[in-house]
Write a protein that holds these residues in place. Structure first.
Motif, PDB file in Angstrom:
ATOM      1  N   ARG A  17       3.317  10.594   7.175  1.00  0.00           N
ATOM      2  CA  ARG A  17       4.451  10.855   8.057  1.00  0.00           C
ATOM      3  C   ARG A  17       5.504   9.769   7.943  1.00  0.00           C
ATOM      4  NH1 ARG A  17       6.213  15.318   9.377  1.00  0.00           N
ATOM      5  NH2 ARG A  17       4.018  15.923   9.458  1.00  0.00           N
ATOM      6  N   VAL A  18       5.084   8.529   7.668  1.00  0.00           N
ATOM      7  CA  VAL A  18       6.034   7.435   7.464  1.00  0.00           C
ATOM      8  C   VAL A  18       6.902   7.716   6.240  1.00  0.00           C
ATOM      9  CG1 VAL A  18       6.264   4.968   6.910  1.00  0.00           C
ATOM     10  CG2 VAL A  18       4.547   5.727   8.563  1.00  0.00           C
ATOM     11  N   LEU A  19       6.278   8.226   5.181  1.00  0.00           N
ATOM     12  CA  LEU A  19       7.035   8.554   3.970  1.00  0.00           C
ATOM     13  C   LEU A  19       8.036   9.663   4.233  1.00  0.00           C
ATOM     14  CD1 LEU A  19       4.239   8.468   1.219  1.00  0.00           C
ATOM     15  CD2 LEU A  19       5.967   6.731   1.718  1.00  0.00           C
ATOM     16  N   ILE A  20       7.670  10.635   5.070  1.00  0.00           N
ATOM     17  CA  ILE A  20       8.587  11.732   5.402  1.00  0.00           C
ATOM     18  C   ILE A  20       9.798  11.197   6.172  1.00  0.00           C
ATOM     19  CG2 ILE A  20       8.835  13.858   6.750  1.00  0.00           C
ATOM     20  CD1 ILE A  20       5.916  14.476   6.072  1.00  0.00           C
ATOM     21  N   GLU A  21       9.562  10.254   7.078  1.00  0.00           N
ATOM     22  CA  GLU A  21      10.669   9.630   7.804  1.00  0.00           C
ATOM     23  C   GLU A  21      11.603   8.897   6.843  1.00  0.00           C
ATOM     24  OE1 GLU A  21       9.686   7.098  11.038  1.00  0.00           O
ATOM     25  OE2 GLU A  21       8.706   8.677  12.204  1.00  0.00           O
ATOM     26  N   SER A 144      -5.746  15.899  -7.810  1.00  0.00           N
ATOM     27  CA  SER A 144      -4.322  15.685  -8.077  1.00  0.00           C
ATOM     28  C   SER A 144      -4.058  14.209  -8.307  1.00  0.00           C
ATOM     29  CB  SER A 144      -3.478  16.192  -6.896  1.00  0.00           C
ATOM     30  OG  SER A 144      -2.131  15.777  -7.024  1.00  0.00           O
ATOM     31  N   GLU A 145      -3.304  13.899  -9.348  1.00  0.00           N
ATOM     32  CA  GLU A 145      -3.026  12.494  -9.650  1.00  0.00           C
ATOM     33  C   GLU A 145      -2.266  11.830  -8.504  1.00  0.00           C
ATOM     34  OE1 GLU A 145       0.613  11.388 -12.222  1.00  0.00           O
ATOM     35  OE2 GLU A 145       0.053  13.362 -12.977  1.00  0.00           O
ATOM     36  N   GLN A 146      -1.457  12.595  -7.765  1.00  0.00           N
ATOM     37  CA  GLN A 146      -0.695  12.034  -6.659  1.00  0.00           C
ATOM     38  C   GLN A 146      -1.610  11.606  -5.512  1.00  0.00           C
ATOM     39  OE1 GLN A 146       0.608  14.918  -8.388  1.00  0.00           O
ATOM     40  NE2 GLN A 146       1.578  13.241  -9.483  1.00  0.00           N
ATOM     41  N   GLN A 147      -2.727  12.291  -5.336  1.00  0.00           N
ATOM     42  CA  GLN A 147      -3.664  11.913  -4.296  1.00  0.00           C
ATOM     43  C   GLN A 147      -4.637  10.845  -4.776  1.00  0.00           C
ATOM     44  OE1 GLN A 147      -2.440  12.726  -1.361  1.00  0.00           O
ATOM     45  NE2 GLN A 147      -4.300  13.651  -0.611  1.00  0.00           N
ATOM     46  N   TYR A 148      -5.133  10.994  -5.990  1.00  0.00           N
ATOM     47  CA  TYR A 148      -6.188  10.101  -6.481  1.00  0.00           C
ATOM     48  C   TYR A 148      -5.665   8.700  -6.796  1.00  0.00           C
ATOM     49  CZ  TYR A 148     -10.053   8.315  -9.286  1.00  0.00           C
ATOM     50  OH  TYR A 148     -11.077   7.546  -9.761  1.00  0.00           O
ATOM     51  N   ASP A 149      -4.534   8.648  -7.495  1.00  0.00           N
ATOM     52  CA  ASP A 149      -4.067   7.364  -7.993  1.00  0.00           C
ATOM     53  C   ASP A 149      -3.297   6.542  -6.964  1.00  0.00           C
ATOM     54  OD1 ASP A 149      -5.179   7.875 -10.424  1.00  0.00           O
ATOM     55  OD2 ASP A 149      -3.356   8.679 -11.322  1.00  0.00           O
ATOM     56  N   SER A 150      -2.647   7.207  -6.005  1.00  0.00           N
ATOM     57  CA  SER A 150      -1.690   6.474  -5.177  1.00  0.00           C
ATOM     58  C   SER A 150      -2.065   6.348  -3.712  1.00  0.00           C
ATOM     59  CB  SER A 150      -0.318   7.158  -5.275  1.00  0.00           C
ATOM     60  OG  SER A 150      -0.395   8.475  -4.773  1.00  0.00           O
ATOM     61  N   LYS A 151      -3.235   6.851  -3.304  1.00  0.00           N
ATOM     62  CA  LYS A 151      -3.591   6.841  -1.886  1.00  0.00           C
ATOM     63  C   LYS A 151      -3.599   5.414  -1.335  1.00  0.00           C
ATOM     64  CE  LYS A 151      -5.247   9.807   1.325  1.00  0.00           C
ATOM     65  NZ  LYS A 151      -4.714  11.137   1.612  1.00  0.00           N
ATOM     66  N   LYS A 153      -2.366   2.650  -2.697  1.00  0.00           N
ATOM     67  CA  LYS A 153      -1.057   2.016  -2.870  1.00  0.00           C
ATOM     68  C   LYS A 153      -0.082   2.479  -1.789  1.00  0.00           C
ATOM     69  CE  LYS A 153      -1.555   1.660  -7.901  1.00  0.00           C
ATOM     70  NZ  LYS A 153      -1.016   2.128  -9.211  1.00  0.00           N
ATOM     71  N   THR A 154      -0.152   3.776  -1.452  1.00  0.00           N
ATOM     72  CA  THR A 154       0.752   4.319  -0.445  1.00  0.00           C
ATOM     73  C   THR A 154       0.479   3.722   0.923  1.00  0.00           C
ATOM     74  OG1 THR A 154       0.850   6.406  -1.670  1.00  0.00           O
ATOM     75  CG2 THR A 154       1.624   6.437   0.603  1.00  0.00           C
ATOM     76  N   ARG A 155      -0.784   3.532   1.249  1.00  0.00           N
ATOM     77  CA  ARG A 155      -1.130   2.911   2.531  1.00  0.00           C
ATOM     78  C   ARG A 155      -0.540   1.500   2.628  1.00  0.00           C
ATOM     79  NH1 ARG A 155      -4.991   5.436   5.591  1.00  0.00           N
ATOM     80  NH2 ARG A 155      -6.180   7.099   4.576  1.00  0.00           N
ATOM     81  N   ILE A 156      -0.636   0.751   1.547  1.00  0.00           N
ATOM     82  CA  ILE A 156      -0.089  -0.614   1.526  1.00  0.00           C
ATOM     83  C   ILE A 156       1.425  -0.568   1.647  1.00  0.00           C
ATOM     84  CG2 ILE A 156       0.194  -2.701   0.131  1.00  0.00           C
ATOM     85  CD1 ILE A 156      -2.549  -2.082  -1.111  1.00  0.00           C
ATOM     86  N   PHE A 157       2.043   0.369   0.914  1.00  0.00           N
ATOM     87  CA  PHE A 157       3.502   0.481   0.903  1.00  0.00           C
ATOM     88  C   PHE A 157       4.050   0.820   2.287  1.00  0.00           C
ATOM     89  CE2 PHE A 157       7.308   3.181   0.286  1.00  0.00           C
ATOM     90  CZ  PHE A 157       8.149   2.221  -0.275  1.00  0.00           C
ATOM     91  N   THR A 158       3.416   1.778   2.972  1.00  0.00           N
ATOM     92  CA  THR A 158       3.916   2.199   4.281  1.00  0.00           C
ATOM     93  C   THR A 158       3.647   1.178   5.379  1.00  0.00           C
ATOM     94  OG1 THR A 158       1.855   3.464   4.609  1.00  0.00           O
ATOM     95  CG2 THR A 158       3.773   4.662   3.781  1.00  0.00           C
ATOM     96  N   SER A 159       2.810   0.182   5.108  1.00  0.00           N
ATOM     97  CA  SER A 159       2.571  -0.880   6.086  1.00  0.00           C
ATOM     98  C   SER A 159       3.658  -1.959   6.019  1.00  0.00           C
ATOM     99  CB  SER A 159       1.195  -1.513   5.857  1.00  0.00           C
ATOM    100  OG  SER A 159       1.147  -2.198   4.607  1.00  0.00           O
ATOM    101  N   MET A 160       4.517  -1.884   4.992  1.00  0.00           N
ATOM    102  CA  MET A 160       5.611  -2.850   4.863  1.00  0.00           C
ATOM    103  C   MET A 160       6.709  -2.548   5.884  1.00  0.00           C
ATOM    104  SD  MET A 160       6.125  -2.960   0.718  1.00  0.00           S
ATOM    105  CE  MET A 160       4.802  -3.419  -0.396  1.00  0.00           C
ATOM    106  N   PRO A 161       7.551  -3.521   6.217  1.00  0.00           N
ATOM    107  CA  PRO A 161       8.705  -3.269   7.089  1.00  0.00           C
ATOM    108  C   PRO A 161       9.634  -2.235   6.459  1.00  0.00           C
ATOM    109  CG  PRO A 161       8.308  -5.619   6.859  1.00  0.00           C
ATOM    110  CD  PRO A 161       7.418  -4.941   5.864  1.00  0.00           C
ATOM    111  N   LYS A 162      10.277  -1.419   7.282  1.00  0.00           N
ATOM    112  CA  LYS A 162      11.117  -0.339   6.770  1.00  0.00           C
ATOM    113  C   LYS A 162      12.248  -0.869   5.902  1.00  0.00           C
ATOM    114  CE  LYS A 162      13.589   3.834   8.121  1.00  0.00           C
ATOM    115  NZ  LYS A 162      13.948   4.751   9.245  1.00  0.00           N
ATOM    116  N   CYS A 163      12.850  -1.985   6.279  1.00  0.00           N
ATOM    117  CA  CYS A 163      13.959  -2.529   5.494  1.00  0.00           C
ATOM    118  C   CYS A 163      13.510  -2.875   4.076  1.00  0.00           C
ATOM    119  CB  CYS A 163      14.554  -3.755   6.177  1.00  0.00           C
ATOM    120  SG  CYS A 163      13.379  -5.095   6.465  1.00  0.00           S
ATOM    121  N   LEU A 164      12.284  -3.347   3.933  1.00  0.00           N
ATOM    122  CA  LEU A 164      11.756  -3.676   2.611  1.00  0.00           C
ATOM    123  C   LEU A 164      11.474  -2.400   1.816  1.00  0.00           C
ATOM    124  CD1 LEU A 164      10.795  -5.756   0.588  1.00  0.00           C
ATOM    125  CD2 LEU A 164       8.572  -5.801   1.747  1.00  0.00           C
ATOM    126  N   ARG A 165      10.970  -1.373   2.477  1.00  0.00           N
ATOM    127  CA  ARG A 165      10.717  -0.101   1.790  1.00  0.00           C
ATOM    128  C   ARG A 165      12.020   0.492   1.273  1.00  0.00           C
ATOM    129  NH1 ARG A 165       7.709   1.150   6.475  1.00  0.00           N
ATOM    130  NH2 ARG A 165       9.094   2.929   6.924  1.00  0.00           N
TER     131      ARG A 165
END
Length: 287
Positions: A17-21, A144-151, A153-165
């Motif tokens: 949901r963070v990625l959708i925002e 799916s490569e999008q689910q297997y490879d990046s799950k 990494k995505t969790r780490i990415f969405t934990s960053m501050p929004k300005c950094l993302r």
């Protein structure tokens, strides 16, 4: 006077949901134009139904058929999926990929956040191959490569501050090859389920990264003008699909977008499943 605190439930927002925002925030800054079109899918639905009745172990999906049509049309004019290179020194450059990597949204479980699955080189795959790939991603999400490879990494990415993302997103736009690898080149989504069955429905979604997006609405049964075998026009009940085509106007102008939309309608209405797809039962009859 003191009142009781309203009863409520707090639910932690998941990382999808963070990625959708983030996507919505990026989309608000783009110059996207929308075109609403309709296609007669009566013949296509009938052919898919006939195929599935005679080949129950190799079923074709309607979404796969539309994906195949999009791949064919985009391959004829790949400019419509070109990525504009970001950065103040490269504003006039557009990178055009020849192969079409189509993103479809997969919802493995009801009320679960859908995830994007990229069908690589969709323009080179048969409807049967696309159907099998979508079915596999739906039943086994981690295939799916999008689910297997990046799950992780995505969790780490969405934990960053929004300005950094947001800074990372801007850096990504400077490398179209990275965008293609991570996001594909064309987005296909369907929100037809929101409309009442049999009454169609138009869907308009945001376009955060891609230059071209296709949104499938509902299918309605309505009177339509069609030519008969003698070339005489008749009004008959037909199944009509509502489609919204979205373009980044910085890359695709109106005339090119209109030609693409017209070609897409024509391709969908020809109801050719695939030049390389042949019903096994029909093949046996020919031998």
């Amino acid at each position: 006077m003191v009142t009781d605190k309203a009863k409520c439930t707090e639910v932690k927002q998941n990382f999808e949901r963070v990625l959708i925002e983030d996507a919505g925030a990026i989309a608000n800054k783009r110059h996207v134009v929308y075109g609403i079109i309709q296609a007669d899918v009566t013949n296509a639905k009938k052919k898919i139904k006939d195929w599935n009745c005679t080949s129950p172990t190799k079923k074709l999906s309607f979404t796969a058929y539309i994906a195949s049509c999009i791949g064919k049309v985009v391959a004829k004019d790949p400019h419509v999926q070109g990525y504009k290179v970001g950065g103040c020194l490269q504003q006039n450059k557009i990178v055009i990929f020849q192969d079409v990597d189509l993103v479809v949204m997969i919802e493995p479980e009801e009320n679960k956040t859908a995830f994007p699955h990229i069908i690589r080189n969709v323009n080179k795959k048969t409807v049967e191959e696309i159907s099998k790939e979508i079915s596999e991603a739906n039943s086994r999400p981690f295939s799916s490569e999008q689910q297997y490879d990046s799950k992780k990494k995505t969790r780490i990415f969405t934990s960053m501050p929004k300005c950094l993302r947001m800074l990372i997103y801007r850096l990504m736009r400077r490398n179209p090859n990275t965008l293609k690898d991570m996001q594909g080149t064309v987005m296909l989504t369907s929100i037809g389920m929101f409309g009442k069955k049999g009454q169609g429905g138009i869907g308009i979604t945001f376009l955060p990264m891609h230059t071209l997006g296709i949104t499938l609405g509902g299918i309605s049964r309505k009177p339509w003008v069609v030519p008969n075998n003698n070339g005489i026009e008749e009004i008959l009940p037909r199944d009509i699909l509502d489609i919204t085509v979205s373009f980044d106007h910085d890359v695709v102008d109106g005339a090119r977008g209109a030609r693409f939309a017209s070609a897409l309608i024509e391709t969908i209405e020809t109801a050719i499943l695939d030049d390389e797809t042949e019903n096994p039962n029909q093949a046996e009859k020919k031998m």
